[in-house]
Enzyme design. Structure first.
Site, mmCIF file in Angstrom:
data_model
loop_
_atom_site.group_PDB
_atom_site.id
_atom_site.type_symbol
_atom_site.label_atom_id
_atom_site.label_comp_id
_atom_site.label_asym_id
_atom_site.label_seq_id
_atom_site.Cartn_x
_atom_site.Cartn_y
_atom_site.Cartn_z
ATOM 1 N N ASP A 131 0.844 -1.201 0.000
ATOM 2 C CA ASP A 131 0.000 0.000 0.000
ATOM 3 C C ASP A 131 0.885 1.259 0.000
ATOM 4 O OD1 ASP A 131 0.936 -0.608 2.534
ATOM 5 O OD2 ASP A 131 -0.881 0.053 3.564
ATOM 6 N N TYR A 175 13.984 0.924 1.230
ATOM 7 C CA TYR A 175 14.791 1.658 2.210
ATOM 8 C C TYR A 175 16.227 1.136 2.297
ATOM 9 C CZ TYR A 175 10.654 3.927 4.301
ATOM 10 O OH TYR A 175 9.536 4.691 4.525
#
Length: 652
Positions: free
Chosen positions: A209, A315
């Site tokens: 999401d 990340y």
């Protein structure tokens, strides 16, 4: 017959009325007796026979009786029961269903009846159920406890018991909302086409999401123009429709170890709205001007757009690249590489600006549970905020600050995150404590944003975390507000989040307000006290749910180390007369070290909650925020309780 004598009953009533009474909350103990604690801090002993008429947590009035030198409290009137709806475990007694509430200080079984919607014959000892208290001995015409079982939560051998039980305890959904038969755009808004720009998303590798994408340009005169594009679920979800009402009810996506329960239907959250690489998506966007020193310049421009992410970045991979890790991931194109490097430069400038003009959060890790399909905890990982995490954090803080400024200036309303700094009632004590440690602050000035920021910087400069830990206990709680208010905890004049509308209903509300400002009027939520109270309560419940599941999994994980020789580095987070609470730095678990484990002779040890200091033979030996090496002494999985002992006692 003698006991039924009206005159005797009248005499008893008169004697009873002449006795002093108190009002307070029942505190149970594992030994069967209890206490009634009043708001004035008084504590009155309740003998075991009278504890049979109440439960831990009940608010009651009680008669005080004195015999010799001993005074005891006899509960008389129920003001508010501790249990109403609760989760309990089934315990069959002589074949009949009883329930034991899932609470460490409530041990007695309660007789129960079972609703017809539940298969009574299938209920076995240890099964978890939802029950409702129907009778209480202190209520008029009741003489016993009685509960009603309304729902089976989980069988005792279900490997996912922690998840199902805690979600049921807080009355939170455990499945995603149903998808409507067919999705279609709820608005016909005109959108700026930004599909050619190399927007990127930076999230965890597994994220589906994805609700924020970034594009940045370095300006010739110095500084940057940052465009933040946020997924637009309100393009599909109309105010007041079935999906909107369910999202409002849930208020947040619930994130739990190895499991999440979305606020919106998964097809919307993970597919249609998610800013998937290579797919055109509707978005609410903001162009934000940032000076070379990291300062926000002017008013951000908000508008509706269509974007196409050109890179789903992770990340760790981006951090490896920027931190110079050997063999690190490399961008697939020069355009993506330029975005990564320029975003990095912007974030560095912005962090430096916030250090000087606002506040930057201390760098503490998040802890991630690695859980298999059978609910077993395989490992617990400490995840520190790395370079890429800071890039996204800085961009989101910029975007939310800009949203707060715009909503405040144009509408004077919105869903704002606010924090008032120090609790007004505790400011005198805080000023006195600071003075004792050589820090001079004015009571009036610390109520200003500038003064509070200076206080926080002074605390950050202290050689240890002791004073900071003490002052944090004197802070006000963060709140949600319908009007602009400063966020002292961040050092910002206003903060309104709109960057996670897939996950937060308050952000959906702010989207609708932003759309009204930029010329896309539609039905708007009424920002009344009931809505704010609902959002705040749901936020509290979600955090409690995450904490409670985590405590259960920590207990499961550490059970194997009970009584072992494995040492953990721990940080002291609280000291009270009973002992010391610590957090295990490696995995994040909280454990309690009882005072007798610190020193065998209790007369030589003094643990003070008022000062946050433990003294041995009158000398300070341990303070809040100190480090302490501990071993796992005992783990009570059913109570989600970890007891630790120091690697070395103070008297050794």
């Amino acid at each position: 017959m003698f006991q039924d004598n009206p005159l005797l009953q009248q005499l008893k009533a008169q004697i009873r009325e002449s006795l002093p009474t108190v009002e307070g909350t029942v505190k149970g103990t594992e030994k069967g007796f209890g206490f009634i604690e009043t708001e004035k801090g008084e504590s009155h002993f309740v003998p075991p026979p009278y504890m049979k008429k109440v439960m831990h947590g009940d608010k009651v009035t009680a008669v005080l009786r004195t015999e010799g030198e001993k005074t005891s409290a006899e509960p008389e009137t129920l003001l508010e029961p501790f249990l109403t709806r609760f989760v309990a475990r089934v315990k069959r007694i002589k074949g009949r269903v009883n329930v034991v509430p899932d609470h460490p200080l409530i041990k007695d079984a309660i007789r129960a009846r079972v609703k017809k919607t539940v298969d009574e014959e299938s209920l076995q000892d240890g099964d978890y159920v939802v029950a409702h208290l129907k009778r209480h001995p202190l209520r008029p015409d009741d003489n016993t406890f009685l509960a009603e079982v309304s729902e089976l939560v989980a069988k005792t051998d279900d490997p996912h018991v922690p998840w199902w039980v805690i979600l049921a305890k807080h009355d939170l959904a455990k499945v995603e909302p149903a998808d409507p038969a067919q999705w279609q755009l709820a608005d016909a808004a005109e959108r700026t086409d930004l599909t050619e720009l190399p927007f990127v998303t930076i999230d965890a590798e597994s994220t589906k999401d994805m609700d924020d994408a970034l594009y940045v340009e370095a300006k010739a005169e110095g500084g940057w123009q940052l465009t933040v594009a946020i997924a637009d679920p309100t393009a599909y979800v109309a105010m007041g429709d079935e999906v909107d009402l369910e999202a409002k009810k849930r208020s947040f996506t619930q994130y739990l170890p190895g499991f999440n329960v979305p606020m919106l239907p998964r097809q919307l959250a993970d597919e249609l709205c998610s800013l998937v690489e290579g797919e055109d998506r509707p978005a609410v966007a903001a162009r934000i001007q940032v000076a070379a020193d990291g300062a926000l310049e002017g008013e951000a421009e908000f508008f509706l757009a269509t974007i196409r992410s050109q890179g789903k970045l992770a990340y760790d991979k981006v951090s490896d690249l920027l931190e110079g890790v050997e063999g690190a991931w490399q961008p697939e194109s020069d355009a993506i590489a330029e975005q990564v490097n320029t975003l990095h430069a912007l974030a560095n400038a912005r962090t430096a600006w916030r250090h000087e003009h606002a506040l930057v959060f201390p760098d503490r890790p998040d802890y991630r549970f690695e859980v298999d399909d059978a609910g077993n905890v395989l490992a617990i990982h400490a995840e520190y905020r790395r370079t890429a995490n800071r890039i996204v954090e800085e961009c989101m803080i910029l975007a939310n600050s800009a949203c707060g400024a715009l909503l405040g200036a144009k509408l004077g309303k919105g869903i704002f995150n606010s924090h008032a700094g120090l609790d007004p009632e505790k400011i005198p004590a805080a000023i006195e404590l600071l003075s004792e440690h050589g820090l001079t602050h004015c009571a009036e000035k610390v109520t200003t944003l500038e003064g509070y920021c200076q206080l926080r910087r002074d605390l950050d400069a202290q050689p240890t975390g002791y004073l900071d830990a003490r002052i944090r206990r004197m802070q006000a709680y963060a709140e949600m507000a319908a009007e602009p208010k400063p966020h002292f905890g961040m050092g910002l004049t206003g903060y309104a989040t709109w960057t996670s509308p897939i996950r937060k209903y308050g952000d959906m509300i702010n989207h609708r307000l932003l759309k009204a400002i930029i010329g896309q009027p539609g039905a708007l939520n009424e920002l009344d006290d009931d809505l704010l109270a609902h959002l705040a309560e749901k936020r509290k419940l979600h955090r409690m749910c995450e904490r409670d599941v985590g405590d259960w999994l920590y207990a499961r994980y550490l059970k194997a180390q009970e009584g072992g020789e494995r040492e953990y580095d721990a940080e002291v987070i609280d000291i009270n007369r009973g002992g010391v609470r610590v957090r295990l730095k490696e995995i994040g678990a909280v454990a309690f070290v009882p005072a007798p484990f610190l020193c065998e002779d209790k007369k030589r040890l003094e643990c003070s909650g008022d000062t946050g200091i433990a003294k041995f033979d009158g000398e300070p030996v341990l303070r809040v925020a100190d480090d302490l090496k501990v071993l796992i002494a005992e783990v009570r999985v059913d109570q989600r309780n970890v007891v630790a002992k120091p690697a070395k006692r103070f008297d050794q």
